[in-house]
Design a protein around this motif. Structure first.
Motif, PDB file in Angstrom:
ATOM      1  N   LYS A 182      -0.417   5.155  -4.571  1.00 15.57           N
ATOM      2  CA  LYS A 182      -1.492   6.017  -3.649  1.00 15.57           C
ATOM      3  C   LYS A 182      -2.880   5.098  -4.878  1.00 15.57           C
ATOM      4  O   LYS A 182      -3.555   4.691  -3.663  1.00 15.57           O
ATOM      5  N   ALA A 183      -2.626   4.504  -5.421  1.00 11.68           N
ATOM      6  CA  ALA A 183      -4.537   3.928  -6.235  1.00 11.68           C
ATOM      7  C   ALA A 183      -3.728   2.311  -5.270  1.00 11.68           C
ATOM      8  O   ALA A 183      -5.264   2.049  -5.119  1.00 11.68           O
ATOM      9  N   ARG A 184      -2.343   2.252  -5.028  1.00  4.37           N
ATOM     10  CA  ARG A 184      -2.671   0.609  -4.340  1.00  4.37           C
ATOM     11  C   ARG A 184      -3.275   0.584  -3.455  1.00  4.37           C
ATOM     12  O   ARG A 184      -3.627  -0.197  -2.237  1.00  4.37           O
ATOM     13  N   ARG A 203       1.033  -1.113  -0.590  1.00  6.29           N
ATOM     14  CA  ARG A 203      -0.239  -0.188  -0.198  1.00  6.29           C
ATOM     15  C   ARG A 203       0.785   1.414  -0.181  1.00  6.29           C
ATOM     16  O   ARG A 203       0.592   2.520  -0.411  1.00  6.29           O
ATOM     17  N   PRO A 226     -12.789   0.950  -7.994  1.00  7.90           N
ATOM     18  CA  PRO A 226     -12.319   1.179  -6.354  1.00  7.90           C
ATOM     19  C   PRO A 226     -14.455   1.446  -6.148  1.00  7.90           C
ATOM     20  O   PRO A 226     -14.420   1.550  -4.590  1.00  7.90           O
ATOM     21  N   LYS A 227     -15.745   1.404  -6.285  1.00 10.68           N
ATOM     22  CA  LYS A 227     -16.405   2.616  -5.812  1.00 10.68           C
ATOM     23  C   LYS A 227     -17.278   1.326  -4.911  1.00 10.68           C
ATOM     24  O   LYS A 227     -18.053   0.897  -4.469  1.00 10.68           O
ATOM     25  N   LYS A 232      -5.760   2.140  -2.094  1.00 14.52           N
ATOM     26  CA  LYS A 232      -7.795   2.349  -1.883  1.00 14.52           C
ATOM     27  C   LYS A 232      -7.545   1.481  -2.319  1.00 14.52           C
ATOM     28  O   LYS A 232      -9.417   0.412  -2.418  1.00 14.52           O
ATOM     29  N   GLU A 233      -7.403  -0.130  -2.557  1.00  9.02           N
ATOM     30  CA  GLU A 233      -7.264  -1.738  -2.726  1.00  9.02           C
ATOM     31  C   GLU A 233      -7.653  -2.334  -1.770  1.00  9.02           C
ATOM     32  O   GLU A 233      -6.798  -2.043  -0.872  1.00  9.02           O
ATOM     33  N   ARG A 234      -8.152  -3.238  -1.293  1.00 16.05           N
ATOM     34  CA  ARG A 234      -8.586  -4.208   0.156  1.00 16.05           C
ATOM     35  C   ARG A 234      -7.582  -5.239  -0.898  1.00 16.05           C
ATOM     36  O   ARG A 234      -6.901  -5.748  -1.892  1.00 16.05           O
ATOM     37  N   GLN A 292     -16.127  -1.919  -3.826  1.00 13.96           N
ATOM     38  CA  GLN A 292     -15.152  -2.977  -3.331  1.00 13.96           C
ATOM     39  C   GLN A 292     -15.953  -3.831  -2.127  1.00 13.96           C
ATOM     40  O   GLN A 292     -16.922  -2.927  -1.739  1.00 13.96           O
ATOM     41  N   SER A 333      -9.236  -8.295  -3.726  1.00 14.38           N
ATOM     42  CA  SER A 333      -9.567  -7.670  -5.048  1.00 14.38           C
ATOM     43  C   SER A 333     -10.782  -8.129  -5.853  1.00 14.38           C
ATOM     44  O   SER A 333     -10.138  -8.672  -6.218  1.00 14.38           O
ATOM     45  N   GLU A 372      -4.277   3.650 -11.214  1.00 14.33           N
ATOM     46  CA  GLU A 372      -5.237   3.683 -10.976  1.00 14.33           C
ATOM     47  C   GLU A 372      -6.175   2.984 -12.223  1.00 14.33           C
ATOM     48  O   GLU A 372      -6.425   1.787 -12.309  1.00 14.33           O
TER      49      GLU A 372
END
Length: 318
Positions: free
Chosen positions: A157-159, A153, A176-177, A161-163, A179, A166, A310
């Motif tokens: 910064k895009a990474r 992470r 992304p929205k 955001k991810e669970r 998840q 994924s 992203e």
């Protein structure tokens, strides 16, 4: 590269937190083996995938079976090769897979180009972004339902955001929205036909954690990670290695410097940093003082825009 950090700091640096990170990673690797039918571990031969492979070795191979034989990693290793990877890295990848007796699957961007599914805008274009196409083709070929990756992470910064688990839709895309929540250690692994997961067991690690773990576990790495002399040119604030794929441009001055790579990838977009660090302990000290992220210091392809990573992840990138 960075402000100086004195060597004596290393003796004062605790690595007790590595036990918790390792335990979490092993738990996730075992969870993938239990929850999915056809998982694979993405393995490039780079430091993050080698750390993950070490954890997989501990998760599955350190326990002996009834006959006393050593266990095995229960899923194959998968690499998407651009054809422009550093030979030191691909050679080490092959060596490590043979050493563990692991199944290694390699799929090439060049094969996708031959099929016409990848078309370069010009011969000198980086193939890095086109790995998404080859990866999605490999997923379809082997019907993988989970791919384990070594993303952290703190990389970009895009990474962040991810669970950890994924979800990817039937087109291999990340939304992304949309998840799924991850409460405690409960992961929603339900899949519809054609969907799959990308799983990131070292999400909670940092670059410093990785190097502390490499130093503690004495993990062997490709030689590019340590200081060596290399011809480079300065370009857009980066040191670009001089190779057949990345020749110097008109007006650029070729210099020989002591450098190392913080990350390794496609030759056309991966740059070294100036460094005298010859051991993992040396790199831990350097990393403590680093004021530029790993990708920010080394990757030309991430400098096109703030949203470049992203966008690629939404298109099916790692």
């Amino acid at each position: 590269m960075n402000a100086r950090t004195e060597p004596h700091v290393l003796s004062q640096l605790s690595n007790r937190h590595l036990d918790a990170l390792e335990e979490e990673t092993i738990f996730i690797l075992r969870e993938v083996a239990a929850a999915f039918e056809r998982p694979a571990l993405l393995f490039s031969g780079g430091k993050d995938s080698l750390v993950m492979l070490k954890c997989a070795e501990k998760a599955f191979m350190d326990t002996k079976g009834p006959s006393g034989s050593r266990g095995r990693i229960p899923y194959p290793l998968l690499m998407i090769d651009t054809g422009h990877n550093f030979p030191e890295v691909t050679d080490f990848r092959d060596f490590r897979a043979r050493e563990l007796g692991a199944e290694l699957i390699v799929r090439s961007v060049e094969d996708s180009m031959a099929r016409g599914t990848v078309r370069l805008a010009h011969p000198g274009e980086s193939r890095n972004v086109h790995q998404s196409v080859t990866l999605l083709e490999a997923i379809e070929e082997f019907r993988f339902d989970a791919l384990i990756g070594g993303a952290r992470r703190d990389e970009e910064k895009a990474r962040a955001k991810e669970r950890i688990f994924s979800h990817r839709d039937s087109f291999g895309q990340w939304q992304p929205k949309a998840q799924r929540p991850e409460l405690w250690t409960l992961f929603n692994t339900r899949l519809a036909p054609g969907e799959h997961f990308r799983v990131f067991p070292i999400s909670n690690w940092t670059e410093l954690d990785v190097w502390q773990y490499i130093e503690r576990e004495q993990i062997a790495l490709p030689s590019l990670y340590y200081t060596h002399k290399r011809q480079v040119v300065e370009r857009k604030g980066l040191l670009v290695p001089v190779t057949e794929l990345t020749p110097p441009r008109e007006g650029e001055t070729v210099e020989t410097r002591d450098v190392r790579f913080r990350t390794v990838g496609d030759i056309t977009c991966t740059c070294p940093v100036e460094s005298p660090a010859a051991t993992a302990a040396d790199i831990v000290i350097e990393t403590l003082a680093a004021d530029v992220s790993e990708r920010g210091a080394t990757r030309m392809d991430d400098k096109t825009s703030d949203a470049s990573m992203e966008k690629r992840k939404k298109d099916g990138y790692f």
